[in-house]
Design an enzyme around this catalytic site. Structure first.
Site, PDB file in Angstrom:
ATOM      1  CE  LYS A  66      48.110  77.756 111.992  1.00 22.60           C
ATOM      2  NZ  LYS A  66      47.474  78.685 112.962  1.00 22.60           N
ATOM      3  CB  SER A 141      46.650  81.676 110.714  1.00 22.39           C
ATOM      4  OG  SER A 141      46.924  81.122 112.006  1.00 22.39           O
ATOM      5  CB  SER A 165      44.722  81.319 114.373  1.00 19.87           C
ATOM      6  OG  SER A 165      45.117  82.596 113.954  1.00 19.87           O
TER       7      SER A 165
END
Length: 471
Positions: A66, A141, A165
Site C-alpha cells: 500500500k 482505503s 481499511s
C-alpha cells in the site's frame, strides 16, 4: 497460485525467483491498466529477483505494498498530490523484514488519500475497480492491495487499517485481511493518519499466506515505541487440531444486513458448529455508537498529524506569495475528504468543544474496551459481518455520512486495539461477502487457526476474479 505454494516450488528448484517476478510483472502490465490497483511498479524488480538467494524463507514471493507504507527508493505518495514525488530515504520496518527474508516489492498500490475513505474513490490519482465487477468499488482505503490480490496480480499484499481499511476491501474483493492487535506489527514507516488507531496488516488469498506474512513482519521494533514484545508463532499455530472454542455472535450486528450477508452468516455458524465450536449470541451494547466516537477521534488525530504538510519541511511546496501564501497553496492540494476530516478534527480539539466531543469520545472508547474485555471472559472469539452488504457501485456514497457508515462493524476493533480478521464467506450474486472474527488482545494466532478451519471446511481459499489466464 498461493504464496506458500510458490515458495514450495522455489524451494524445490522448480521455478526461480526471477521467473516468478517476470510472471507477475507481465500480468500486472497486461491487466492493471483496466483495473488501477497499482500507482507505481518497482523498476528494479527483475534485477533484485535475479540477485535474491533462493534459499531465503520468502524467496520467490513478490508483495504489493500500500502506498502509504514507506519503501526506500520507491515513490510513496499516500494517494495524495502533496506527496506525489516523495521518494523515502528509509524503509518501513514491515517492508524491511519481508525483504530481509527474500521477498520483493512488486509495486505500490492505490488507496484513498492518506487512508481516508472506504472506496478508493478518494485517491488523488484515479479510482481502483473491483475485479469482480468493474462498475463497483473495491473498498478502501486499501482497495488497491485487495484488488491486486483478487485479480492475482500479486500473491501477497500489505495494507493498513485505521477503521477497517484492510478488512472492508478484503470483504469486497473476496480475500483475507488481518488487522493485528495494535502494536503487533511495527508502524515505523507508515504515513500516519490516526496514530492510536493505525495498524499495518497483511492481506492474502489464504490463511496460510497470512501466517507467512505475519511470521515475517510481526515482532518488537526499537523504532516504534508502541510495538509489542510478542514473538510471532503464526504458522506454528495452524498445526494440530482446532481446540474447543466458544464463539459469540454479536447481537448488535445482526440487523440491517443484505440478504447475502445474512445468508453467509447463517452458513458460517453452521460450519463453525460442525467444527466443534460452541455458539451463542452475545451483546456488545456500545458497538452501535462506536462509529460516532471514531469519527471524532480519528479526525482529531488526523488534524494533528497532517499539520506538518505545509510545504516548509514536509509535502510538495506549492507556489505562493511569502510563507503564508505558500502554506495556503500547499494545503489546497489536499483532497476534499482529507480537508473535511481535518476541519472536523480541528473543531473537536478547539478549546470550546474539546470536552464536549474529544473528551467524551475518549471516555466512550474506554467503555467500549471494557465491554469487549468482559465479553472475552465469556467467549473466545466474536463473529460479525465485516460490512452490512457487498461492494457498492461507484458514486453510490457521495453523501459523506453514507460513506462513513461503511465502517459500522469494523471500527470497534481499532478503538479497542483488538485483532480482527475478515475472511471470504460466500457471495451475493457475483459479489463476494466477508465476515470477521475478533479475538482478545494479543491472540491473533487464534483468529488464523479458526479461519483456517473454516477455509478448509468450505474451500473458501483460492477465490480469484475471472481476469486473464491463471498463473
Amino acid at each position: 497460485m498461493l504464496a506458500h505454494e510458490i515458495r514450495a516450488r522455489v524451494a524445490r528448484g522448480e521455478v526461480s525467483p526471477l521467473e516468478v517476478a517476470q510472471a507477475y510483472l507481465k500480468r500486472v502490465q497486461e491487466l492493471d491498466p483496466g483495473l488501477g490497483a497499482f500507482l507505481s511498479l518497482n523498476e528494479r524488480l527483475l534485477e533484485e529477483a535475479e540477485a535474491v538467494d533462493p534459499g531465503l524463507p520468502l524467496a520467490g514471493l513478490v508483495v504489493a505494498v500500500k502506498d502509504n507504507i514507506a519503501t526506500r527508493g520507491l515513490r510513496t505518495t499516500a494517494g495524495s498530490r502533496l506527496l506525489e514525488n516523495f521518494v523515502p530515504p528509509y524503509e518501513a520496518t514491515a517492508v524491511a523484514r519481508l525483504k530481509a527474508l527474500g521477498a520483493l516489492v512488486l509495486g505500490k498500490t492505490n488507496l484513498d488519500e492518506f487512508g481516508m475513505g472506504s472506496s478508493t474513490e478518494h485517491s488523488a490519482f484515479f479510482p481502483t475497480k473491483n475485479p469482480f465487477d468493474p462498475d463497483r468499488v473495491p473498498g478502501g482505503s486499501s482497495g488497491g492491495s485487495a484488488a491486486a490480490l483478487a485479480a492475482d496480480l500479486a500473491p501477497l499484499a500489505l495494507g493498513s487499517d485505521t477503521g477497517g481499511s484492510v478488512r472492508q476491501p478484503a470483504a469486497f474483493c473476496g480475500v483475507y485481511g488481518l488487522k493485528p492487535t495494535y502494536g503487533r506489527v511495527s508502524r515505523f514507516g507508515l504515513i500516519a493518519y490516526a496514530s492510536s488507531l493505525d495498524q499495518i496488516g497483511p492481506m492474502a488469498r489464504s490463511v496460510r499466506d497470512l501466517a507467512l506474512l505475519m511470521d515475517a513482519a510481526a515482532g518488537p521494533d526499537p523504532l516504534d515505541a508502541t510495538s509489542l514484545d510478542l514473538p510471532p508463532r503464526f504458522q506454528e499455530a495452524l498445526e494440530g487440531p482446532l481446540p474447543p472454542l466458544r464463539l459469540g455472535v454479536v447481537r448488535e450486528a445482526l440487523a440491517g444486513n443484505s440478504p447475502g450477508v445474512e445468508r453467509a452468516l447463517e452458513e458460517a455458524l453452521k460450519v463453525f458448529r460442525e467444527l466443534g465450536l460452541s455458539v451463542r449470541e452475545v451483546s456488545w451494547p456500545s458497538l452501535p455508537q462506536a462509529l460516532a466516537a471514531y469519527y471524532i477521534l480519528a479526525p482529531a488525530e488526523a488534524s494533528s498529524n497532517l499539520a506538518r504538510y505545509d510545504g516548509t519541511l514536509y509535502g510538495r511546496r506549492a507556489a505562493g506569495e511569502e510563507v503564508e501564501g505558500m502554506m495556503e497553496a500547499t494545503r489546497a492540494l489536499f483532497g476534499l475528504e482529507v480537508k473535511r476530516r481535518v476541519l472536523v478534527g480541528t473543531f473537536v480539539l478547539s478549546s470550546g468543544y474539546y470536552e464536549a466531543y474529544y473528551g467524551r469520545a475518549q471516555a466512550f472508547r474506554r467503555r467500549l474496551k471494557a465491554e469487549a474485555q468482559a465479553l472475552f471472559r465469556e467467549v473466545d472469539l466474536l463473529l460479525l459481518p465485516t460490512t452490512p452488504h457487498p461492494a457498492f457501485p461507484f458514486g453510490a456514497r457521495r453523501d459523506p455520512l453514507a460513506m462513513y457508515r461503511e465502517d459500522l462493524y469494523t471500527v470497534g476493533a481499532n478503538l479497542t486495539g483488538l485483532p480482527a480478521l475478515s475472511f471470504p464467506a460466500g457471495f451475493e450474486g457475483h459479489l463476494p461477502v466477508g465476515l470477521q472474527l475478533l479475538a482478545p488482545w494479543g491472540e491473533d494466532e487464534r483468529l488464523l487457526r479458526a479461519a483456517l478451519a473454516f477455509e478448509e471446511a468450505t474451500a473458501r481459499a483460492h477465490l480469484k476474479a475471472p481476469l486473464g489466464e491463471a498463473l
